[in-house]
Design a protein around this motif. Structure first.
Motif, short mmCIF file in Angstrom:
data_model
loop_
_atom_site.label_atom_id
_atom_site.label_comp_id
_atom_site.label_asym_id
_atom_site.label_seq_id
_atom_site.Cartn_x
_atom_site.Cartn_y
_atom_site.Cartn_z
N LYS A 210 -14.91 -1.84 4.59
CA LYS A 210 -14.15 -2.39 5.69
C LYS A 210 -13.17 -1.18 6.06
N ALA A 211 -12.72 -0.82 7.24
CA ALA A 211 -11.81 0.29 7.29
C ALA A 211 -10.28 -0.48 7.31
N LEU A 212 -9.41 0.37 6.98
CA LEU A 212 -8.15 -0.13 7.15
C LEU A 212 -7.59 -0.56 8.58
N PRO A 213 -6.52 -1.59 8.56
CA PRO A 213 -6.07 -1.66 9.85
C PRO A 213 -5.41 -0.50 10.44
N GLU A 214 -5.08 -0.31 11.48
CA GLU A 214 -4.83 1.03 12.43
C GLU A 214 -3.24 1.00 12.46
N THR A 215 -2.50 -0.03 11.93
CA THR A 215 -0.98 0.11 11.74
C THR A 215 -0.68 0.00 10.11
N GLU A 216 0.30 0.78 9.86
CA GLU A 216 0.73 0.78 8.47
C GLU A 216 1.13 -0.79 7.67
N GLU A 217 1.69 -1.42 8.78
CA GLU A 217 2.46 -2.46 8.42
C GLU A 217 1.18 -3.48 8.31
N GLN A 218 0.33 -3.57 8.98
CA GLN A 218 -1.05 -4.35 8.86
C GLN A 218 -1.78 -4.08 7.46
N ALA A 219 -1.89 -2.56 7.47
CA ALA A 219 -2.54 -2.16 6.17
C ALA A 219 -1.88 -2.68 5.05
N VAL A 220 -0.42 -2.75 4.62
CA VAL A 220 0.18 -3.25 3.68
C VAL A 220 -0.39 -4.92 3.47
N GLY A 221 -0.06 -5.35 4.71
CA GLY A 221 -0.47 -6.95 4.54
C GLY A 221 -2.05 -7.13 4.04
N GLU A 251 3.71 1.70 -1.83
CA GLU A 251 2.71 0.23 -2.11
C GLU A 251 1.52 0.61 -2.50
N GLY A 252 0.63 1.65 -2.24
CA GLY A 252 -0.61 2.06 -2.86
C GLY A 252 -0.42 2.54 -4.16
N TYR A 253 0.56 3.37 -4.52
CA TYR A 253 0.70 3.92 -5.82
C TYR A 253 1.05 2.79 -6.82
N ILE A 254 2.09 1.89 -6.52
CA ILE A 254 2.38 0.82 -7.45
C ILE A 254 1.15 -0.16 -7.66
N ARG A 255 0.50 -0.37 -6.53
CA ARG A 255 -0.93 -1.41 -6.83
C ARG A 255 -2.00 -0.99 -7.50
N ARG A 256 -1.91 0.61 -7.43
CA ARG A 256 -3.10 1.14 -7.97
C ARG A 256 -2.77 1.42 -9.48
N ALA A 257 -1.57 1.46 -9.81
CA ALA A 257 -0.89 1.74 -10.95
C ALA A 257 -1.01 0.32 -11.66
N ASN A 258 -0.75 -0.83 -11.29
CA ASN A 258 -1.02 -1.80 -11.85
C ASN A 258 -2.45 -2.33 -12.12
N LEU A 259 -3.21 -1.83 -11.09
CA LEU A 259 -4.56 -2.14 -11.42
C LEU A 259 -5.29 -1.18 -12.82
N TYR A 260 -4.72 -0.07 -12.80
CA TYR A 260 -4.87 0.78 -14.03
C TYR A 260 -4.48 0.19 -15.15
N ILE A 261 -3.32 -0.41 -15.03
CA ILE A 261 -2.43 -1.07 -16.29
C ILE A 261 -3.36 -2.25 -16.97
N TYR A 262 -3.90 -2.95 -16.08
CA TYR A 262 -4.53 -4.09 -16.62
C TYR A 262 -5.97 -4.06 -16.45
N SER A 263 -6.50 -2.82 -16.50
CA SER A 263 -8.04 -2.61 -16.73
C SER A 263 -8.59 -2.74 -17.99
N ASP A 264 -7.77 -3.13 -18.94
CA ASP A 264 -8.44 -2.93 -20.39
C ASP A 264 -8.76 -1.65 -20.75
N ASN A 265 -8.37 -0.28 -20.17
CA ASN A 265 -8.91 0.65 -20.65
C ASN A 265 -7.72 1.53 -20.77
#
Length: 554
Positions: A210-221, A251-265
């Motif tokens: 699915k595409a991202l929403p067209e506004t940054e605010e909606q994309a963060v949501g 937000e993107g960097y923080i959330r992707r970092a957390n995904l990496y952190i808890y990936s058990d790798n």
């Protein structure tokens, strides 16, 4: 009558416009062809429309354009199953052709043209008349056409005389009908993805990204809404897209970092660290970014529980970052995290200092006063009454009537009141806790409440509670021993003896059970049996029993 197949010269715009129409092939999860159909571009960015039913259940899709070239469908931009329409994107070709949306709806009686998919130079344009125009809201329309169409023409565009696209042909229940129907192209163009799209049943039936929403605010949501609903791989793809589209949003960097952190790798830790640093670099609000990075490192360290951790991700680094955030903007939320980090480091006086500041701020609530109380309790030499006062402040912040979210505060204060030997007040809090969670308590709760009840001479309540505890966990010897002690306390010697005998039947090595059983027998003037049990207790290492032997067995 309107000619179904126009034999007159085709409109001047048709030769070019036909290149905007293409064929579509969708594939299922086994990469087998699911269906074929038509679609057309509506803008210069590769945005196109087709029928939703063609995509329902599809895991991927491709288009074959008028030049015979195949392109992947890269993302779904919106869908509506009720009107059977979908908006999606493909890559843009150099010689990309798209249709222009009509700015005005067609009128009843107006002649319109159906533009089919064709790879041939000559395009056969079918014409017909508009029989009805119905508004479906938001400047969108639904057309009834005097035009015979079949399945092969579904999702082809309907054009006005100026060569603007009015709508898209829809499936007809009767292929032989002289009437056809078209959903307005403007309706399809207005379809979108928003923060709530994760709950859209129509979209969830399509496996294509699915595409991202067209506004940054909606994309963060959407990032927030998707975090617990997507698998890790899909969420990683969403985050990659977000970072590409909004590279300056932390937000993107923080959330992707957390995904990496808890990936058990552990190999992903360096990637996570890079994202955390990138978040600090790119975001103008340094206070908020430092806070978010500090929170990520703090949470990681808590999860390790003393295990080896990634170099540089320490409580000390988290503390330094959050203090940088506080220097930049002394938000109470940042100070709360500072207190939490101090607490995790065992620096309780410093943690309490942070929590005191929070409790004087606008975000002070039951949880912040509870944090202060828990910390105060761990500071050596603290007055227990000051801890109780903090718990009182926490409970004052709760709203009545009390429900399960309030229950932990009463349970915690009950324990502190018991420690302070304020047993009757403790029983009141235990009662409120029991009521707040509708009586869904454990055997341990009844045991703990019984302990407080016995200390303030609420003997019947105590006996009732220990009986409930034993009923819930009949094999728990601590509960059985306590039950025997309560019976002894209220001079129910026969019941006490029966209970201690049950304990010994389950474990004959418990010295305390022999001592208590002997004491009950001694009170019944059965000194011979009592002394035999005292001797057994002494044999098993009980030292307290010596005083009873001296009193009853000389």
């Amino acid at each position: 009558m309107v000619a179904q197949l126009a034999t007159a010269q085709m409109p001047k715009w048709a030769e070019k416009a036909k290149k905007a129409v293409f064929s579509i092939v969708t594939y299922d999860k086994d990469n087998q062809i699911k269906g074929t159909g038509n679609g057309f571009y509506i803008d210069a960015n590769g945005t196109a429309l087709s029928d939703y039913s063609l995509f329902e259940g599809a895991q991927r899709a491709v288009i074959i354009n008028a030049d015979g070239k195949q392109l992947d469908v890269t993302s779904i931009n919106g869908a509506n199953s009720m009107y059977d329409i979908i908006k999606f994107n493909t890559p843009v070709e150099k010689k990309h052709t798209n249709l222009t949306l009509a700015t005005q709806p067609a009128k009843v009686g107006e002649i319109v043209y159906l533009l089919p998919y064709s790879t041939q130079k000559a395009a056969t344009v079918q014409s017909g008349r508009v029989n009805a125009v119905d508004s479906i809201g938001n400047n969108s329309f639904y057309y009834t056409l005097e035009m015979k169409t079949g399945e092969k023409l579904v999702s082809c565009p309907i054009m006005n005389a100026a060569g603007e696209v009015l709508g898209m042909i829809q499936k007809n229940a009767d292929n032989e009908s002289a009437e056809s129907y078209a959903i307005g192209a403007s309706y399809g163009a207005a379809l979108s993805i928003n923060a709530l799209s994760m709950n859209d049943g129509s979209l969830n039936k399509i496996g294509i990204k699915k595409a991202l929403p067209e506004t940054e605010e909606q994309a963060v949501g959407l990032l927030y809404m998707s975090a617990n609903q997507m698998d890790a791989a899909s969420y990683r793809t969403l985050l990659d897209d977000f970072i590409q589209q909004y590279p300056n949003n932390y937000e993107g960097y923080i959330r992707r970092a957390n995904l990496y952190i808890y990936s058990d790798n552990k190999d992903n830790y360096k990637l996570a660290d890079n994202d955390l640093e990138k978040a600090i670099e790119t975001n103008a609000n340094k206070g908020e970014t430092c806070y978010q990075v500090a929170k990520a490192i703090y949470s990681y360290q808590l999860s390790k529980e003393g295990q080896d951790s990634y170099e540089g991700w320490s409580f000390e680094r988290a503390l330094s970052l959050v203090q940088d955030a506080i220097k930049n903007d002394a938000q109470p939320l940042y100070i709360q995290l500072e207190g939490d980090i101090y607490f995790a480091m065992g620096k309780y006086s410093e943690a309490f200092g942070s929590y005191e500041k929070v409790n004087q701020s606008s975000i002070a609530d039951a949880s912040t006063f509870y944090s202060a109380a828990k910390t105060k309790q761990l500071i050596e030499g603290s007055d227990i009454n000051e801890v109780i006062a903090l718990m009182d402040s926490a409970i004052v912040k709760l709203k009545k009537p009390y429900f399960s979210d309030a229950a932990p505060y009463f349970y915690a204060r009950a324990g502190i009141l018991t420690q302070a030997k304020k047993f009757r007040e403790a029983v009141k809090d235990y009662n409120t806790f029991h009521e707040a969670i509708s009586g869904n308590v454990t055997a341990l709760f009844y045991y703990e409440r019984e302990q407080a009840e016995m200390q303030c001479r609420m003997y019947q309540q105590g006996l009732d509670d220990i009986n409930k505890a034993v009923e819930m966990e009949p094999e728990n010897l601590d509960f059985l021993l306590e039950k025997g002690s309560v019976h002894l306390r209220v001079s129910q010697l026969d019941e006490a003896i029966a209970t201690f005998n049950k304990v010994l039947a389950k474990d004959s090595s418990l010295a305390i059970a022999y001592r208590m059983l002997g004491y009950c027998q001694a009170l019944q003037k059965k000194n011979k049996e009592a002394c035999a049990n005292f001797a057994k207790a002494k044999e098993l290492g009980d030292t307290v029993v010596d005083q009873l032997i001296e009193k009853y067995c000389q």
